[in-house]
Design an enzyme around this catalytic site. Structure first.
Site, PDB file in Angstrom:
ATOM      1  N   THR A 146      -9.123  -6.258   3.739  1.00  0.00           N
ATOM      2  CA  THR A 146      -8.181  -5.561   4.632  1.00  0.00           C
ATOM      3  C   THR A 146      -8.853  -4.381   5.320  1.00  0.00           C
ATOM      4  OG1 THR A 146      -6.267  -6.174   3.335  1.00  0.00           O
ATOM      5  CG2 THR A 146      -6.137  -4.060   4.417  1.00  0.00           C
ATOM      6  N   ARG A 204       4.100 -15.263   2.178  1.00  0.00           N
ATOM      7  CA  ARG A 204       3.807 -14.081   1.366  1.00  0.00           C
ATOM      8  C   ARG A 204       3.552 -12.857   2.258  1.00  0.00           C
ATOM      9  NH1 ARG A 204      -0.712 -10.269   0.842  1.00  0.00           N
ATOM     10  NH2 ARG A 204      -0.721  -9.538  -1.317  1.00  0.00           N
ATOM     11  N   GLY A 233       2.274  -8.849   2.032  1.00  0.00           N
ATOM     12  CA  GLY A 233       1.631  -7.891   1.141  1.00  0.00           C
ATOM     13  C   GLY A 233       2.146  -6.484   1.357  1.00  0.00           C
ATOM     14  N   ASP A 234       1.367  -5.524   0.882  1.00  0.00           N
ATOM     15  CA  ASP A 234       1.750  -4.114   0.981  1.00  0.00           C
ATOM     16  C   ASP A 234       1.488  -3.523   2.355  1.00  0.00           C
ATOM     17  OD1 ASP A 234      -1.022  -4.574   0.374  1.00  0.00           O
ATOM     18  OD2 ASP A 234      -1.236  -2.400   0.169  1.00  0.00           O
ATOM     19  N   GLY A 285      -1.882  -6.390  -2.945  1.00  0.00           N
ATOM     20  CA  GLY A 285      -0.648  -5.815  -2.424  1.00  0.00           C
ATOM     21  C   GLY A 285       0.509  -5.901  -3.397  1.00  0.00           C
TER      22      GLY A 285
HETATM   23  N1  ASP Z   1      -3.570  -5.177   0.442  1.00  0.00           N
HETATM   24  C1  ASP Z   1      -3.892  -6.446   1.026  1.00  0.00           C
HETATM   25  C2  ASP Z   1      -2.784  -7.427   0.722  1.00  0.00           C
HETATM   26  O1  ASP Z   1      -2.396  -7.532  -0.427  1.00  0.00           O
HETATM   27  C3  ASP Z   1      -5.185  -7.012   0.567  1.00  0.00           C
HETATM   28  C4  ASP Z   1      -6.361  -6.073   0.603  1.00  0.00           C
HETATM   29  O2  ASP Z   1      -6.214  -4.868   0.715  1.00  0.00           O
HETATM   30  O3  ASP Z   1      -7.493  -6.546   0.527  1.00  0.00           O
HETATM   31  O4  ASP Z   1      -2.343  -8.098   1.611  1.00  0.00           O
END
Ligand code: ASP
Length: 284
Positions: free
Chosen positions: A152, A180, A182-183, A205
């Protein structure tokens, strides 16, 4: 007033030995340099973080925009968020497909102002309505990308007026189920900015969102912690709850920098005022 500062990262999904790590650091340096240019010419923190994340989305070595990882169906569904700390204006997209720059669409969600977060087909149709061209999925998929860990991207900046902003973008985690989220597009989880702090997080996330990690770190800074100490405390909190790597970057309004991660490596770069770009990927 501030001299302006920017910090960018390329994700906490890296092994120290990864052959692509130098390319990821170079992408972070280029993004920080462009963001710095915007800040030095009097541009806003919001413009600087959007531009930096756009460049990181272009980098095939990173898991955002081009180079995003794929779902179990082999599709690319991306999440992004941008936030203006001065006004708390927010724009985010979740599960957007077939655009090269999810962060641009998020910025338009912010500008439009009616909603804060658009998802799925609605987000893609909003992109159409503002003239963001759709791309072919093959333009986003890069080589063995689908097997790589989450890398990310995120950027935090403070401009010469002392205004703070954050932007973050991701393809999510490899092998995720379709749908899905994520955060990253969840405010306060993957990113947060207000008048005193700006923070971006990376890591699984599913874990980050349970701690509302970015808001937690922003609150520590708001209570007087140095960004570096606040990021360290955020990573320590994460490690107390989850057995997974995480990373954080942060700034306060004075341009003090925080970079902390528990992964073997996390590419990052930063600049304060007219300074040379500083970069790295490993804990010192
Ligand atoms: N936070 C990101 C997610 O879960 C993944 C990452 O930070 O690499 O989508």
């Amino acid at each position: 007033m501030s001299v302006g500062a920017i910090v960018v990262h390329g994700g906490a999904g890296w092994r120290e030995s990864a052959a692509r790590l130098p390319d990821a650091v170079a992408a972070c340096e280029a993004a920080a340099r462009d963001g710095q240019r915007i800040l030095l010419s009097g541009g806003s923190a919001l413009d600087a973080v959007e531009r930096a994340v756009c460049l990181l989305e272009d980098a095939p070595v990173l898991n955002a925009g081009r180079g995003s990882c794929t779902t179990t169906d082999g599709d690319i569904e991306m999440d992004a968020l941008i936030m203006d700390g001065a006004t708390l204006a927010l724009g985010a997209v979740a599960g957007i497909t077939r655009v090269l720059h999810p962060i641009r669409v998020a910025r338009h969600v912010l500008i439009d102002g009616r909603h804060a977060l658009l998802s799925g087909e609605g987000a893609s149709r909003f992109a159409d309505s503002i003239g963001v061209p759709r791309c072919d999925p093959s333009e986003l998929i890069v080589g063995e990308r689908s097997a790589a860990p989450g890398d990310t991207v995120g950027a935090v900046a403070v401009d010469m007026h002392g205004n703070l902003a954050v932007a973050a973008s991701t393809g999510g985690i490899p092998g995720k189920r379709p749908g899905r989220v994520g955060d990253t597009p969840l405010v306060g989880c993957g990113a947060y900015a207000n008048a005193t702090a700006t923070v971006a997080a990376t890591g699984a996330g599913e874990a980050t969102m349970k701690l509302v990690l970015s808001k937690h770190v922003a609150d520590l800074i708001g209570d007087g912690a140095e960004p570096q100490a606040a990021c360290g405390a955020g990573i320590a909190l994460f490690q107390r709850h989850f057995d997974a790597p995480a990373g954080l970057i942060a700034l306060d309004a004075a341009g003090n920098i925080g970079v902390s991660f528990s992964s073997a490596a996390m590419p990052y770069a930063h600049a304060v005022g007219e300074s040379e770009i500083s970069s790295g990927a490993r804990s010192s």
